[in-house]
Design a protein around this motif. Structure first.
Motif, PDB file in Angstrom:
ATOM      1  N   GLU A  17     -17.665 -30.334-100.641  1.00 38.09           N
ATOM      2  CA  GLU A  17     -18.116 -29.570 -99.725  1.00 38.09           C
ATOM      3  C   GLU A  17     -19.336 -30.423 -99.172  1.00 38.09           C
ATOM      4  OE1 GLU A  17     -20.020 -25.328 -98.585  1.00 38.09           O
ATOM      5  OE2 GLU A  17     -19.248 -25.640-100.507  1.00 38.09           O
ATOM      6  N   VAL A  18     -20.373 -30.942-100.097  1.00 37.33           N
ATOM      7  CA  VAL A  18     -21.644 -31.451 -99.723  1.00 37.33           C
ATOM      8  C   VAL A  18     -21.606 -32.857 -99.761  1.00 37.33           C
ATOM      9  CG1 VAL A  18     -22.699 -29.456-100.511  1.00 37.33           C
ATOM     10  CG2 VAL A  18     -22.390 -31.163-102.023  1.00 37.33           C
ATOM     11  N   LEU A  19     -20.455 -33.775-100.140  1.00 39.96           N
ATOM     12  CA  LEU A  19     -20.692 -34.962-100.532  1.00 39.96           C
ATOM     13  C   LEU A  19     -20.954 -35.765 -99.260  1.00 39.96           C
ATOM     14  CD1 LEU A  19     -20.833 -37.188-102.548  1.00 39.96           C
ATOM     15  CD2 LEU A  19     -18.624 -37.239-102.607  1.00 39.96           C
ATOM     16  N   PRO A  20     -20.148 -35.432 -98.137  1.00 41.00           N
ATOM     17  CA  PRO A  20     -20.066 -36.197 -96.997  1.00 41.00           C
ATOM     18  C   PRO A  20     -21.590 -36.460 -96.225  1.00 41.00           C
ATOM     19  CG  PRO A  20     -18.217 -34.875 -96.896  1.00 41.00           C
ATOM     20  CD  PRO A  20     -19.038 -34.428 -98.010  1.00 41.00           C
ATOM     21  N   ALA A  21     -22.065 -35.381 -96.207  1.00 40.79           N
ATOM     22  CA  ALA A  21     -23.419 -35.570 -95.607  1.00 40.79           C
ATOM     23  C   ALA A  21     -24.393 -36.134 -96.268  1.00 40.79           C
ATOM     24  CB  ALA A  21     -23.922 -33.928 -95.254  1.00 40.79           C
ATOM     25  N   CYS A  22     -24.569 -36.127 -97.635  1.00 37.09           N
ATOM     26  CA  CYS A  22     -25.281 -36.821 -98.548  1.00 37.09           C
ATOM     27  C   CYS A  22     -24.918 -38.443 -98.264  1.00 37.09           C
ATOM     28  CB  CYS A  22     -24.859 -36.600-100.054  1.00 37.09           C
ATOM     29  SG  CYS A  22     -25.858 -37.764-101.076  1.00 37.09           S
ATOM     30  N   LEU A  23     -23.602 -38.796 -98.397  1.00 38.32           N
ATOM     31  CA  LEU A  23     -23.389 -40.061 -98.480  1.00 38.32           C
ATOM     32  C   LEU A  23     -23.522 -40.774 -96.886  1.00 38.32           C
ATOM     33  CD1 LEU A  23     -20.062 -40.392-100.281  1.00 38.32           C
ATOM     34  CD2 LEU A  23     -22.480 -40.772-101.058  1.00 38.32           C
ATOM     35  N   ASP A  24     -23.742 -39.850 -95.777  1.00 37.37           N
ATOM     36  CA  ASP A  24     -23.579 -40.334 -94.613  1.00 37.37           C
ATOM     37  C   ASP A  24     -25.364 -40.771 -94.263  1.00 37.37           C
ATOM     38  OD1 ASP A  24     -21.080 -40.194 -93.908  1.00 37.37           O
ATOM     39  OD2 ASP A  24     -21.234 -38.251 -92.807  1.00 37.37           O
ATOM     40  N   ALA A  25     -25.786 -39.624 -94.985  1.00 42.29           N
ATOM     41  CA  ALA A  25     -27.455 -40.087 -94.661  1.00 42.29           C
ATOM     42  C   ALA A  25     -27.802 -41.145 -95.603  1.00 42.29           C
ATOM     43  CB  ALA A  25     -28.180 -38.972 -95.520  1.00 42.29           C
ATOM     44  N   LEU A  26     -27.371 -41.617 -96.734  1.00 43.01           N
ATOM     45  CA  LEU A  26     -27.549 -42.542 -97.333  1.00 43.01           C
ATOM     46  C   LEU A  26     -27.172 -43.978 -96.546  1.00 43.01           C
ATOM     47  CD1 LEU A  26     -26.766 -41.518-101.079  1.00 43.01           C
ATOM     48  CD2 LEU A  26     -29.057 -41.924-100.280  1.00 43.01           C
ATOM     49  N   ALA A  27     -25.964 -43.920 -96.172  1.00 41.46           N
ATOM     50  CA  ALA A  27     -25.553 -45.153 -95.420  1.00 41.46           C
ATOM     51  C   ALA A  27     -26.435 -45.332 -94.150  1.00 41.46           C
ATOM     52  CB  ALA A  27     -24.007 -44.580 -94.967  1.00 41.46           C
ATOM     53  N   SER A  28     -26.992 -44.468 -93.740  1.00 40.16           N
ATOM     54  CA  SER A  28     -27.759 -44.852 -92.274  1.00 40.16           C
ATOM     55  C   SER A  28     -29.068 -45.338 -92.696  1.00 40.16           C
ATOM     56  CB  SER A  28     -28.062 -43.450 -91.754  1.00 40.16           C
ATOM     57  OG  SER A  28     -28.895 -42.593 -92.548  1.00 40.16           O
ATOM     58  N   GLU A  29     -29.438 -45.200 -94.204  1.00 39.24           N
ATOM     59  CA  GLU A  29     -30.548 -45.898 -94.827  1.00 39.24           C
ATOM     60  C   GLU A  29     -30.418 -47.254 -95.312  1.00 39.24           C
ATOM     61  OE1 GLU A  29     -34.066 -44.217 -94.965  1.00 39.24           O
ATOM     62  OE2 GLU A  29     -32.888 -43.870 -93.447  1.00 39.24           O
ATOM     63  N   GLY A  30     -29.093 -47.590 -95.099  1.00 42.81           N
ATOM     64  CA  GLY A  30     -28.524 -48.946 -95.375  1.00 42.81           C
ATOM     65  C   GLY A  30     -28.680 -49.425 -96.907  1.00 42.81           C
ATOM     66  N   VAL A  31     -28.682 -48.523 -97.781  1.00 41.82           N
ATOM     67  CA  VAL A  31     -28.556 -48.725 -99.286  1.00 41.82           C
ATOM     68  C   VAL A  31     -27.190 -48.876 -99.610  1.00 41.82           C
ATOM     69  CG1 VAL A  31     -30.690 -47.309 -99.527  1.00 41.82           C
ATOM     70  CG2 VAL A  31     -28.361 -46.270 -99.764  1.00 41.82           C
ATOM     71  N   ARG A  32     -27.176 -49.591-100.819  1.00 41.55           N
ATOM     72  CA  ARG A  32     -25.760 -49.495-101.551  1.00 41.55           C
ATOM     73  C   ARG A  32     -25.461 -48.340-102.177  1.00 41.55           C
ATOM     74  NH1 ARG A  32     -26.025 -55.461-104.995  1.00 41.55           N
ATOM     75  NH2 ARG A  32     -26.960 -56.554-103.004  1.00 41.55           N
ATOM     76  N   ILE A  33     -24.392 -47.864-102.376  1.00 38.93           N
ATOM     77  CA  ILE A  33     -24.241 -46.583-103.036  1.00 38.93           C
ATOM     78  C   ILE A  33     -23.018 -46.642-103.997  1.00 38.93           C
ATOM     79  CG2 ILE A  33     -23.181 -44.017-102.492  1.00 38.93           C
ATOM     80  CD1 ILE A  33     -23.940 -44.618 -99.438  1.00 38.93           C
ATOM     81  N   ILE A  34     -23.256 -46.168-105.171  1.00 32.78           N
ATOM     82  CA  ILE A  34     -22.298 -46.023-106.413  1.00 32.78           C
ATOM     83  C   ILE A  34     -22.175 -44.524-106.571  1.00 32.78           C
ATOM     84  CG2 ILE A  34     -21.847 -46.270-108.724  1.00 32.78           C
ATOM     85  CD1 ILE A  34     -23.506 -48.920-108.595  1.00 32.78           C
ATOM     86  N   VAL A  35     -21.090 -43.841-106.423  1.00 34.44           N
ATOM     87  CA  VAL A  35     -20.579 -42.449-106.836  1.00 34.44           C
ATOM     88  C   VAL A  35     -19.928 -42.398-108.161  1.00 34.44           C
ATOM     89  CG1 VAL A  35     -19.374 -40.671-106.399  1.00 34.44           C
ATOM     90  CG2 VAL A  35     -20.524 -41.693-104.452  1.00 34.44           C
ATOM     91  N   VAL A  36     -20.650 -41.995-109.101  1.00 35.92           N
ATOM     92  CA  VAL A  36     -20.294 -41.617-110.391  1.00 35.92           C
ATOM     93  C   VAL A  36     -19.473 -40.284-110.595  1.00 35.92           C
ATOM     94  CG1 VAL A  36     -20.593 -41.821-112.985  1.00 35.92           C
ATOM     95  CG2 VAL A  36     -21.989 -43.275-111.253  1.00 35.92           C
ATOM     96  N   ASP A  37     -18.153 -40.244-110.602  1.00 33.54           N
ATOM     97  CA  ASP A  37     -17.303 -39.022-110.424  1.00 33.54           C
ATOM     98  C   ASP A  37     -17.108 -38.590-111.834  1.00 33.54           C
ATOM     99  OD1 ASP A  37     -16.233 -36.800-108.724  1.00 33.54           O
ATOM    100  OD2 ASP A  37     -14.623 -37.595-110.063  1.00 33.54           O
ATOM    101  N   ASN A  38     -17.593 -37.152-112.075  1.00 32.63           N
ATOM    102  CA  ASN A  38     -17.424 -36.751-113.387  1.00 32.63           C
ATOM    103  C   ASN A  38     -16.157 -35.740-113.487  1.00 32.63           C
ATOM    104  OD1 ASN A  38     -19.396 -37.349-115.355  1.00 32.63           O
ATOM    105  ND2 ASN A  38     -21.124 -36.069-114.483  1.00 32.63           N
TER     106      ASN A  38
END
Length: 297
Positions: A17-38
């Motif tokens: 529910e909340v992940l898309p907004a989180c990842l979009d905000a990070l992508a706009s900052e230009g950082v690499r992203i690793i998602v560790v799914d539990n």
């Protein structure tokens, strides 16, 4: 480039529910992203992959700190940005955190101003692991500029990866709760500052990282009670007494009579976690992790 400097680590567990907004905000900052799914049962992994994040898929829920350890070990940038999935980093915040890291080279961790849905700035005024003189009653004054604090919230942390690894990362014995307090304590004990950065901001929907349920409430309170006793013993502090257990039992009984199931299960979880600690059981055994493989092939 920011992408060569910072990797964001996002630990998910049924966080679609909340992940898309989180990842979009990070992508706009230009950082690499690793998602560790539990071990999510929803679409968290698919969402992360569709957003271009590298996904590490845990077969079992490893807990917050242990999953972050996995993600940070897989990163190769000088800094990592630990981010809860229900947090949205504000535009320019990563750059402000990095600039502050240059201004304060003694800092091991830095955090933005975290704004809750109500508009309140979240700061952690007290902790079991604080020196007594810092555990004053009342709300902590909001810093008007950058400030060195005794604790920072684990919801969003810019961490020097080399320092994090040298300290052993989050304590792997803790499944949930107090892992960030424990890391902050060890950072301070090792001589590294903890800096709250005024110009960096993030929005946090507290408690929305996973879908709510009565059983999750029980499980969370089990770990809160167990972890509180674990860190107390780790640092030679007084452990909660039997009176706390009896009080939680009484509250569970009262909420049961009032048909308030969520609160009843929460207090039952506190009782169960305390009793498990008294029997010498571990948080990892509770989650079936002591001999389990951590990640999927």
């Amino acid at each position: 480039m920011i992408a060569d400097t910072v990797t964001a680590i996002v630990v998910t567990h049924d966080s679609a529910e909340v992940l898309p907004a989180c990842l979009d905000a990070l992508a706009s900052e230009g950082v690499r992203i690793i998602v560790v799914d539990n071990a999510s049962t929803d679409d968290s992994r698919d969402i992360a992959q569709a957003k271009g994040a590298r996904v590490i898929a845990n077969v079992l829920n490893q807990g917050y700190g242990r999953a972050n350890n996995c993600g940070i070990a897989a990163a190769d940038t000088p800094f990592v940005l630990i981010v809860n999935p229900d947090l949205e980093i504000a535009p320019g915040a990563v750059g402000e955190l990095l600039a502050a890291a240059q201004r304060y080279p003694e800092a091991g961790m830095l955090a933005p101003r975290i704004v809750e849905p109500s508009g309140r700035i979240f700061l952690q005024p007290r902790s079991l692991l604080s020196p007594p003189h810092l555990n004053r009653a009342g709300a902590m004054a909001i810093p008007e500029g950058d400030a060195c604090l005794p604790f920072l919230s684990g919801a969003c942390l810019l961490v020097k990866r080399e320092v994090f690894l040298a300290l052993g990362g989050f304590d792997p014995s803790i499944f949930l709760f107090y892992e960030d307090d424990d890391l902050c304590r060890r950072m301070r004990d090792a001589g590294h500052g903890l800096v709250h950065v005024h110009a960096a901001q993030a929005r946090h929907g507290r408690g929305r990282s996973s879908a709510p349920s009565v059983l999750r409430r029980f499980r969370a309170r089990w770990h809160l009670a167990w972890s509180e006793r674990y860190v107390a013993r780790k640092y030679g502090l007084p452990e909660p007494g039997r009176a706390v257990v009896w009080l939680n039992m009484a509250k569970a009984f009262g909420y049961g009579l009032a048909f308030k199931r969520e609160k009843m299960f929460a207090h039952l979880g506190s009782v169960a976690g305390a009793q498990a600690w008294a029997r010498g059981e571990t948080a990892l055994a509770q989650e079936g992790l002591e001999d389990a493989a951590e990640t999927a092939p």
